[in-house]
Design a protein around this motif. Structure first.
Motif, PDB file in Angstrom:
ATOM      1  N   GLU A  42       3.818 -22.653 -15.433  1.00  0.00           N
ATOM      2  CA  GLU A  42       2.881 -22.100 -14.754  1.00  0.00           C
ATOM      3  C   GLU A  42       2.939 -22.148 -13.246  1.00  0.00           C
ATOM      4  OE1 GLU A  42      -0.588 -24.008 -16.388  1.00  0.00           O
ATOM      5  OE2 GLU A  42      -0.363 -23.140 -18.379  1.00  0.00           O
ATOM      6  N   TRP A  43       3.416 -23.473 -12.846  1.00  0.00           N
ATOM      7  CA  TRP A  43       3.592 -23.726 -11.235  1.00  0.00           C
ATOM      8  C   TRP A  43       4.672 -22.526 -10.602  1.00  0.00           C
ATOM      9  CZ3 TRP A  43       0.440 -25.633  -7.693  1.00  0.00           C
ATOM     10  CH2 TRP A  43      -0.517 -26.661  -8.113  1.00  0.00           C
ATOM     11  N   LEU A  44       5.652 -22.447 -11.547  1.00  0.00           N
ATOM     12  CA  LEU A  44       6.756 -21.680 -10.989  1.00  0.00           C
ATOM     13  C   LEU A  44       6.280 -20.246 -10.987  1.00  0.00           C
ATOM     14  CD1 LEU A  44      10.146 -22.981 -12.798  1.00  0.00           C
ATOM     15  CD2 LEU A  44       9.284 -23.185 -10.386  1.00  0.00           C
ATOM     16  N   ASP A  45       5.485 -19.954 -11.965  1.00  0.00           N
ATOM     17  CA  ASP A  45       5.028 -18.308 -12.014  1.00  0.00           C
ATOM     18  C   ASP A  45       3.911 -18.296 -10.822  1.00  0.00           C
ATOM     19  OD1 ASP A  45       6.414 -17.901 -14.520  1.00  0.00           O
ATOM     20  OD2 ASP A  45       4.888 -18.078 -15.757  1.00  0.00           O
ATOM     21  N   LEU A  46       3.066 -19.291 -10.445  1.00  0.00           N
ATOM     22  CA  LEU A  46       2.147 -19.026  -9.515  1.00  0.00           C
ATOM     23  C   LEU A  46       3.008 -18.863  -8.174  1.00  0.00           C
ATOM     24  CD1 LEU A  46      -0.496 -19.401  -8.404  1.00  0.00           C
ATOM     25  CD2 LEU A  46      -0.495 -21.628  -8.121  1.00  0.00           C
ATOM     26  N   LEU A  47       4.010 -19.783  -8.070  1.00  0.00           N
ATOM     27  CA  LEU A  47       4.793 -19.678  -6.935  1.00  0.00           C
ATOM     28  C   LEU A  47       5.258 -18.242  -6.442  1.00  0.00           C
ATOM     29  CD1 LEU A  47       6.329 -23.179  -6.469  1.00  0.00           C
ATOM     30  CD2 LEU A  47       4.534 -22.459  -5.155  1.00  0.00           C
ATOM     31  N   GLU A  48       5.784 -17.698  -7.754  1.00  0.00           N
ATOM     32  CA  GLU A  48       6.712 -16.509  -7.619  1.00  0.00           C
ATOM     33  C   GLU A  48       5.602 -15.392  -7.329  1.00  0.00           C
ATOM     34  OE1 GLU A  48       9.854 -13.935  -7.811  1.00  0.00           O
ATOM     35  OE2 GLU A  48       9.995 -16.143  -7.998  1.00  0.00           O
ATOM     36  N   ASN A  49       4.346 -15.589  -7.825  1.00  0.00           N
ATOM     37  CA  ASN A  49       3.397 -14.599  -7.542  1.00  0.00           C
ATOM     38  C   ASN A  49       2.982 -14.696  -6.329  1.00  0.00           C
ATOM     39  OD1 ASN A  49       3.232 -13.471 -10.007  1.00  0.00           O
ATOM     40  ND2 ASN A  49       1.540 -14.858 -10.978  1.00  0.00           N
ATOM     41  N   VAL A  50       2.956 -16.048  -5.585  1.00  0.00           N
ATOM     42  CA  VAL A  50       2.678 -16.092  -4.178  1.00  0.00           C
ATOM     43  C   VAL A  50       3.572 -15.419  -3.388  1.00  0.00           C
ATOM     44  CG1 VAL A  50       2.071 -17.928  -2.307  1.00  0.00           C
ATOM     45  CG2 VAL A  50       0.910 -18.037  -4.436  1.00  0.00           C
ATOM     46  N   LYS A  51       4.684 -15.740  -3.496  1.00  0.00           N
ATOM     47  CA  LYS A  51       5.926 -15.111  -3.080  1.00  0.00           C
ATOM     48  C   LYS A  51       5.774 -13.527  -2.920  1.00  0.00           C
ATOM     49  CE  LYS A  51      10.985 -14.538  -3.548  1.00  0.00           C
ATOM     50  NZ  LYS A  51      11.894 -14.797  -4.356  1.00  0.00           N
ATOM     51  N   ASN A  52       5.806 -13.210  -4.123  1.00  0.00           N
ATOM     52  CA  ASN A  52       5.857 -11.533  -4.213  1.00  0.00           C
ATOM     53  C   ASN A  52       4.450 -11.011  -3.365  1.00  0.00           C
ATOM     54  OD1 ASN A  52       8.019 -11.608  -5.777  1.00  0.00           O
ATOM     55  ND2 ASN A  52       6.961 -11.776  -7.650  1.00  0.00           N
ATOM     56  N   ASP A  53       3.249 -11.678  -3.611  1.00  0.00           N
ATOM     57  CA  ASP A  53       2.305 -11.075  -2.739  1.00  0.00           C
ATOM     58  C   ASP A  53       2.556 -11.088  -1.150  1.00  0.00           C
ATOM     59  OD1 ASP A  53       0.922 -10.415  -5.093  1.00  0.00           O
ATOM     60  OD2 ASP A  53      -0.238 -12.446  -4.941  1.00  0.00           O
ATOM     61  N   GLY A  54       3.274 -12.118  -0.790  1.00  0.00           N
ATOM     62  CA  GLY A  54       3.439 -12.373   0.598  1.00  0.00           C
ATOM     63  C   GLY A  54       4.422 -11.339   1.254  1.00  0.00           C
ATOM     64  N   LEU A  55       5.471 -11.126   0.226  1.00  0.00           N
ATOM     65  CA  LEU A  55       6.327  -9.991   0.482  1.00  0.00           C
ATOM     66  C   LEU A  55       5.686  -8.636   0.693  1.00  0.00           C
ATOM     67  CD1 LEU A  55       9.264 -11.086  -1.434  1.00  0.00           C
ATOM     68  CD2 LEU A  55       9.284 -11.203   1.010  1.00  0.00           C
ATOM     69  N   LYS A  56       4.749  -8.454  -0.301  1.00  0.00           N
ATOM     70  CA  LYS A  56       3.923  -7.270  -0.327  1.00  0.00           C
ATOM     71  C   LYS A  56       2.881  -7.179   0.842  1.00  0.00           C
ATOM     72  CE  LYS A  56       3.619  -6.605  -5.461  1.00  0.00           C
ATOM     73  NZ  LYS A  56       2.721  -6.587  -6.428  1.00  0.00           N
ATOM     74  N   LEU A  57       2.453  -8.165   1.115  1.00  0.00           N
ATOM     75  CA  LEU A  57       1.842  -8.140   2.504  1.00  0.00           C
ATOM     76  C   LEU A  57       2.486  -7.814   3.597  1.00  0.00           C
ATOM     77  CD1 LEU A  57      -1.062  -8.599   3.579  1.00  0.00           C
ATOM     78  CD2 LEU A  57      -0.700 -10.982   3.731  1.00  0.00           C
ATOM     79  N   LYS A  58       3.528  -8.683   3.888  1.00  0.00           N
ATOM     80  CA  LYS A  58       4.552  -8.309   4.942  1.00  0.00           C
ATOM     81  C   LYS A  58       4.885  -6.767   4.985  1.00  0.00           C
ATOM     82  CE  LYS A  58       8.849  -8.398   5.085  1.00  0.00           C
ATOM     83  NZ  LYS A  58      10.508  -8.910   5.065  1.00  0.00           N
ATOM     84  N   ASP A  59       5.039  -6.074   3.763  1.00  0.00           N
ATOM     85  CA  ASP A  59       5.754  -4.800   4.107  1.00  0.00           C
ATOM     86  C   ASP A  59       4.368  -3.727   4.335  1.00  0.00           C
ATOM     87  OD1 ASP A  59       8.122  -5.302   3.095  1.00  0.00           O
ATOM     88  OD2 ASP A  59       7.848  -5.082   0.977  1.00  0.00           O
ATOM     89  N   GLN A  60       3.393  -4.107   3.680  1.00  0.00           N
ATOM     90  CA  GLN A  60       2.023  -3.374   4.065  1.00  0.00           C
ATOM     91  C   GLN A  60       1.680  -3.504   5.655  1.00  0.00           C
ATOM     92  OE1 GLN A  60       0.328  -1.499   2.031  1.00  0.00           O
ATOM     93  NE2 GLN A  60      -0.785  -0.731   3.676  1.00  0.00           N
ATOM     94  N   ILE A  61       1.855  -4.567   6.248  1.00  0.00           N
ATOM     95  CA  ILE A  61       1.745  -4.784   7.745  1.00  0.00           C
ATOM     96  C   ILE A  61       2.619  -4.081   8.220  1.00  0.00           C
ATOM     97  CG2 ILE A  61       1.693  -6.454   9.454  1.00  0.00           C
ATOM     98  CD1 ILE A  61       0.504  -8.588   7.506  1.00  0.00           C
ATOM     99  N   ALA A  62       4.026  -3.979   7.941  1.00  0.00           N
ATOM    100  CA  ALA A  62       4.777  -3.215   8.731  1.00  0.00           C
ATOM    101  C   ALA A  62       4.489  -1.700   8.654  1.00  0.00           C
ATOM    102  CB  ALA A  62       6.275  -3.395   8.214  1.00  0.00           C
ATOM    103  N   GLN A  63       4.262  -1.268   7.288  1.00  0.00           N
ATOM    104  CA  GLN A  63       3.744   0.235   7.156  1.00  0.00           C
ATOM    105  C   GLN A  63       2.800   0.522   8.086  1.00  0.00           C
ATOM    106  OE1 GLN A  63       5.734   2.435   5.554  1.00  0.00           O
ATOM    107  NE2 GLN A  63       4.123   3.901   5.967  1.00  0.00           N
ATOM    108  N   THR A  64       1.506  -0.297   8.072  1.00  0.00           N
ATOM    109  CA  THR A  64       0.471  -0.114   8.876  1.00  0.00           C
ATOM    110  C   THR A  64       0.565  -0.051  10.194  1.00  0.00           C
ATOM    111  OG1 THR A  64      -0.925  -0.960   7.026  1.00  0.00           O
ATOM    112  CG2 THR A  64      -1.950  -0.926   9.061  1.00  0.00           C
ATOM    113  N   SER A  65       1.422  -0.918  10.579  1.00  0.00           N
ATOM    114  CA  SER A  65       1.700  -0.799  12.173  1.00  0.00           C
ATOM    115  C   SER A  65       2.346   0.215  12.417  1.00  0.00           C
ATOM    116  CB  SER A  65       2.707  -2.014  12.614  1.00  0.00           C
ATOM    117  OG  SER A  65       3.749  -2.074  11.878  1.00  0.00           O
ATOM    118  N   LYS A  66       3.479   0.990  11.577  1.00  0.00           N
ATOM    119  CA  LYS A  66       4.046   2.247  11.962  1.00  0.00           C
ATOM    120  C   LYS A  66       3.205   3.404  12.144  1.00  0.00           C
ATOM    121  CE  LYS A  66       8.593   0.737  10.002  1.00  0.00           C
ATOM    122  NZ  LYS A  66       9.460   0.822   8.826  1.00  0.00           N
ATOM    123  N   GLU A  67       2.124   3.134  10.940  1.00  0.00           N
ATOM    124  CA  GLU A  67       1.158   4.362  10.948  1.00  0.00           C
ATOM    125  C   GLU A  67       0.211   4.111  12.243  1.00  0.00           C
ATOM    126  OE1 GLU A  67      -0.761   3.787   7.292  1.00  0.00           O
ATOM    127  OE2 GLU A  67       1.108   4.581   5.999  1.00  0.00           O
TER     128      GLU A  67
END
Length: 121
Positions: A43-68
């Protein structure tokens, strides 16, 4: 013995004693405890994987938003320049009329001053 070795020995002994105490006082059997620990680890590994994925999505969204944002600011700047240019073009004829009226008023005032001076003299 140095202070560091004593400290590390204390941590090791404390860890062994606490692990032993935990095993003897655990409400679950060893097998159940291992199964539960394994499940919680997964469960902890799944949680950490989700946090990592959410962090990557957030990073991508911030990059996209700044370009826009950059594109929007460029567009807005261009629109403002166009609006100012159009405003200047629409105001220019009126400026010329106002300047002409002011020149007429100035001429009338000079004539009036001359008439007043002639009457005083």
């Amino acid at each position: 013995m140095s202070k560091t070795k004593s400290f590390l020995l204390g941590i090791a002994v404390g860890g062994v004693v606490s692990a032993t105490t935990t095993l003897f006082t655990a409400p679950l059997s060893g097998r159940d405890l291992r199964t539960r620990a394994k499940q919680q680890g997964a469960e902890w590994l799944d949680l950490l994987e989700n946090v990592k994925n959410d962090g990557l999505k957030l990073k991508d969204q911030i990059a996209q938003t700044s370009k826009e944002g950059v594109v929007m600011i460029k567009d807005l700047t261009q629109e403002i320049k166009t609006s100012v240019t159009e405003w200047k073009e629409s105001v220019e004829p009126h400026q010329k009329k106002i300047q002409s009226y002011l020149e007429q008023i100035e001429g009338s005032l000079k004539e009036l001053e001359e008439k007043v001076k002639k009457r005083i003299v």
